[in-house]
Design a protein around this motif. Structure first.
Motif, PDB file in Angstrom:
ATOM      1  N   ASP A   1     153.009  25.874  33.130  1.00 24.91           N
ATOM      2  CA  ASP A   1     153.837  25.877  34.336  1.00 24.91           C
ATOM      3  C   ASP A   1     153.186  26.723  35.423  1.00 24.91           C
ATOM      4  OD1 ASP A   1     155.817  26.280  36.300  1.00 24.91           O
ATOM      5  OD2 ASP A   1     157.413  26.030  34.831  1.00 24.91           O
ATOM      6  N   PRO A   2     152.545  26.088  36.428  1.00 20.96           N
ATOM      7  CA  PRO A   2     151.883  26.853  37.482  1.00 20.96           C
ATOM      8  C   PRO A   2     152.854  27.509  38.457  1.00 20.96           C
ATOM      9  CG  PRO A   2     151.733  24.511  37.955  1.00 20.96           C
ATOM     10  CD  PRO A   2     152.344  24.633  36.586  1.00 20.96           C
ATOM     11  N   TYR A   3     154.139  27.145  38.392  1.00 14.49           N
ATOM     12  CA  TYR A   3     155.147  27.752  39.264  1.00 14.49           C
ATOM     13  C   TYR A   3     155.677  29.044  38.642  1.00 14.49           C
ATOM     14  CZ  TYR A   3     155.017  23.191  41.517  1.00 14.49           C
ATOM     15  OH  TYR A   3     154.592  22.046  42.154  1.00 14.49           O
ATOM     16  N   LEU A   4     156.026  28.993  37.378  1.00 13.36           N
ATOM     17  CA  LEU A   4     156.477  30.192  36.675  1.00 13.36           C
ATOM     18  C   LEU A   4     155.309  30.983  36.110  1.00 13.36           C
ATOM     19  CD1 LEU A   4     159.560  28.756  34.755  1.00 13.36           C
ATOM     20  CD2 LEU A   4     159.543  30.139  36.825  1.00 13.36           C
ATOM     21  N   ARG A   5     154.116  30.388  36.135  1.00 13.48           N
ATOM     22  CA  ARG A   5     152.884  31.054  35.711  1.00 13.48           C
ATOM     23  C   ARG A   5     152.963  31.503  34.263  1.00 13.48           C
ATOM     24  NH1 ARG A   5     152.988  34.368  41.441  1.00 13.48           N
ATOM     25  NH2 ARG A   5     153.257  32.475  42.652  1.00 13.48           N
ATOM     26  N   ARG A   6     153.295  30.549  33.418  1.00 15.03           N
ATOM     27  CA  ARG A   6     153.400  30.820  31.996  1.00 15.03           C
ATOM     28  C   ARG A   6     153.274  29.530  31.204  1.00 15.03           C
ATOM     29  NH1 ARG A   6     159.659  32.680  31.752  1.00 15.03           N
ATOM     30  NH2 ARG A   6     158.603  34.532  32.507  1.00 15.03           N
ATOM     31  N   CYS A   7     152.981  29.668  29.939  1.00 13.19           N
ATOM     32  CA  CYS A   7     152.939  28.534  29.020  1.00 13.19           C
ATOM     33  C   CYS A   7     154.069  28.666  28.010  1.00 13.19           C
ATOM     34  CB  CYS A   7     151.606  28.479  28.268  1.00 13.19           C
ATOM     35  SG  CYS A   7     150.176  28.027  29.277  1.00 13.19           S
ATOM     36  N   ARG A   8     154.648  27.542  27.650  1.00 14.56           N
ATOM     37  CA  ARG A   8     155.591  27.494  26.537  1.00 14.56           C
ATOM     38  C   ARG A   8     154.911  26.743  25.406  1.00 14.56           C
ATOM     39  NH1 ARG A   8     161.034  27.428  28.265  1.00 14.56           N
ATOM     40  NH2 ARG A   8     161.718  27.073  26.118  1.00 14.56           N
ATOM     41  N   VAL A   9     154.902  27.327  24.227  1.00 19.69           N
ATOM     42  CA  VAL A   9     154.220  26.747  23.075  1.00 19.69           C
ATOM     43  C   VAL A   9     155.266  26.378  22.032  1.00 19.69           C
ATOM     44  CG1 VAL A   9     152.449  27.081  21.325  1.00 19.69           C
ATOM     45  CG2 VAL A   9     152.225  28.212  23.553  1.00 19.69           C
ATOM     46  N   PHE A  10     155.342  25.092  21.718  1.00 20.00           N
ATOM     47  CA  PHE A  10     156.318  24.593  20.751  1.00 20.00           C
ATOM     48  C   PHE A  10     155.585  24.119  19.494  1.00 20.00           C
ATOM     49  CE2 PHE A  10     158.109  23.904  24.975  1.00 20.00           C
ATOM     50  CZ  PHE A  10     159.348  24.521  24.852  1.00 20.00           C
TER      51      PHE A  10
ATOM     52  N   TRP B   1     145.517  18.948  38.139  1.00 22.76           N
ATOM     53  CA  TRP B   1     144.280  18.478  37.532  1.00 22.76           C
ATOM     54  C   TRP B   1     143.399  19.630  37.065  1.00 22.76           C
ATOM     55  CZ3 TRP B   1     141.627  15.748  34.641  1.00 22.76           C
ATOM     56  CH2 TRP B   1     140.229  15.734  34.672  1.00 22.76           C
ATOM     57  N   GLN B   2     143.326  20.726  37.835  1.00 22.12           N
ATOM     58  CA  GLN B   2     142.492  21.854  37.440  1.00 22.12           C
ATOM     59  C   GLN B   2     142.966  22.460  36.120  1.00 22.12           C
ATOM     60  OE1 GLN B   2     142.552  24.493  40.803  1.00 22.12           O
ATOM     61  NE2 GLN B   2     141.550  23.006  42.149  1.00 22.12           N
ATOM     62  N   THR B   3     144.273  22.485  35.924  1.00 24.40           N
ATOM     63  CA  THR B   3     144.810  22.993  34.660  1.00 24.40           C
ATOM     64  C   THR B   3     144.454  22.056  33.511  1.00 24.40           C
ATOM     65  OG1 THR B   3     146.676  23.967  35.884  1.00 24.40           O
ATOM     66  CG2 THR B   3     146.880  23.815  33.485  1.00 24.40           C
ATOM     67  N   ILE B   4     144.638  20.756  33.730  1.00 24.43           N
ATOM     68  CA  ILE B   4     144.282  19.769  32.710  1.00 24.43           C
ATOM     69  C   ILE B   4     142.811  19.907  32.332  1.00 24.43           C
ATOM     70  CG2 ILE B   4     143.981  17.294  32.275  1.00 24.43           C
ATOM     71  CD1 ILE B   4     146.425  16.824  34.081  1.00 24.43           C
TER      72      ILE B   4
ATOM     73  N   ALA C   1     149.538  18.593  25.681  1.00 23.39           N
ATOM     74  CA  ALA C   1     149.772  19.570  26.736  1.00 23.39           C
ATOM     75  C   ALA C   1     150.264  18.829  27.974  1.00 23.39           C
ATOM     76  CB  ALA C   1     148.504  20.359  27.058  1.00 23.39           C
ATOM     77  N   GLU C   2     151.307  19.336  28.569  1.00 25.85           N
ATOM     78  CA  GLU C   2     151.827  18.803  29.825  1.00 25.85           C
ATOM     79  C   GLU C   2     151.812  19.921  30.856  1.00 25.85           C
ATOM     80  OE1 GLU C   2     152.350  15.746  30.336  1.00 25.85           O
ATOM     81  OE2 GLU C   2     153.258  14.753  28.612  1.00 25.85           O
ATOM     82  N   VAL C   3     151.484  19.567  32.099  1.00 30.21           N
ATOM     83  CA  VAL C   3     151.479  20.525  33.199  1.00 30.21           C
ATOM     84  C   VAL C   3     152.636  20.173  34.127  1.00 30.21           C
ATOM     85  CG1 VAL C   3     150.137  21.550  35.068  1.00 30.21           C
ATOM     86  CG2 VAL C   3     148.968  20.686  33.028  1.00 30.21           C
TER      87      VAL C   3
ATOM     88  N   PRO D   1     145.199  27.858  37.578  1.00 25.41           N
ATOM     89  CA  PRO D   1     145.675  27.967  38.961  1.00 25.41           C
ATOM     90  C   PRO D   1     147.194  28.049  39.012  1.00 25.41           C
ATOM     91  CG  PRO D   1     145.058  25.716  38.472  1.00 25.41           C
ATOM     92  CD  PRO D   1     144.644  26.509  37.272  1.00 25.41           C
ATOM     93  N   VAL D   2     147.714  28.652  40.065  1.00 25.47           N
ATOM     94  CA  VAL D   2     149.164  28.820  40.225  1.00 25.47           C
ATOM     95  C   VAL D   2     149.608  28.211  41.545  1.00 25.47           C
ATOM     96  CG1 VAL D   2     149.158  30.913  38.827  1.00 25.47           C
ATOM     97  CG2 VAL D   2     148.948  31.096  41.314  1.00 25.47           C
TER      98      VAL D   2
END
Length: 240
Positions: free
Chosen positions: A149-158, A55-58, A118-120, A195-196
């Motif tokens: 992705d809070p686990y891999l700590r990165r965003c993928r942009v398509f 939720w914090q990421t959203i 955006a999906e988390v 957050p991660v």
């Protein structure tokens, strides 16, 4: 948590195959736990618990959209939108609609009016976010799709949807800005405060387009440190 369509179809003796409306109507009468997000992906019901990190990421993404377009911008979270494909009723974490978006005759927003999604990543959802959901977003022509992705700590942009895939894929590590100024979204998404989640590191390879990730059980932080300790004996470069 997933619910196979057969469990729902068994309650519908007069229907060979329930459509999305029938599936959602049944879900309204089922004991869905509080705090769970419910979606139907290719006819299968998925119930995902909402974590604080999720939720914090959203919230940060929505705030960035509102800062760019104002409080009256048509941005949604966890609202049903039907997408192309076989019984796809998604509830995107964040969906930005065009200014001229109008609901259909049933009072629902239309996939063709979605400009940004955006999906988390949550535990167990990556195979959807990088698979059938991404394919459906591309098929609907959603110009920009971001996976945080809070686990891999990165965003993928398509970007650049064509058919059932995106032709452009960019990876941005948390801490670096996601520059969307060259897209219809027209904003810079700051990730330094995203957050991660513990237990995984950003150096682990993310899947290629359409491939699932996070399939195995999450390792505890202590266990991860013990497993990676031998690697620390030989220093590696920044890209190692």
């Amino acid at each position: 948590m997933t619910i196979a369509p057969e469990r729902i179809e068994s309650r519908m003796a007069n229907s060979d195959e329930p459509d999305l409306d029938e599936l959602f109507e049944l879900l309204e009468h089922m004991p869905v736990p509080d705090g769970y997000k419910v979606e139907i992906v290719e006819g299968t019901v998925f119930m995902t618990p909402q974590r604080d990190t999720h939720w914090q990421t959203i919230r940060r993404i929505i705030r960035a959209v509102e800062d760019r377009f104002g409080m009256d911008v048509n941005v949604l979270s966890d609202v049903r939108i039907d997408f192309p494909g076989h019984r796809n009723g998604f509830a995107p974490d964040v969906a930005l609609l065009s200014r001229g978006a109008r609901k259909d005759g049933l009072g629902r927003w239309r996939a063709r009016d979605v400009e940004f999604v955006a999906e988390v990543i949550s535990r167990g959802t990556a195979h959807n976010d990088y698979g059938p959901k991404m394919n459906a977003y591309a098929q609907a022509g959603v110009p920009v799709y971001v996976v945080a992705d809070p686990y891999l700590r990165r965003c993928r942009v398509f970007t650049r949807p064509q058919g059932r895939e995106y032709k452009q894929d960019c990876t941005v590590e948390y801490g670096e800005p996601v520059d969307l100024t060259g897209t219809v979204v027209g904003l810079v998404l700051e990730t330094k405060d995203f957050p991660v989640e513990p237990g995984r590191t950003a150096k682990q390879d993310a899947p290629q387009q359409g491939e699932p990730q996070h399939e195995g059980p999450e390792r505890e932080p202590q266990q991860a440190a013990q497993e990676e300790k031998p690697r620390e004996e030989k220093p590696r470069g920044e890209n190692g």
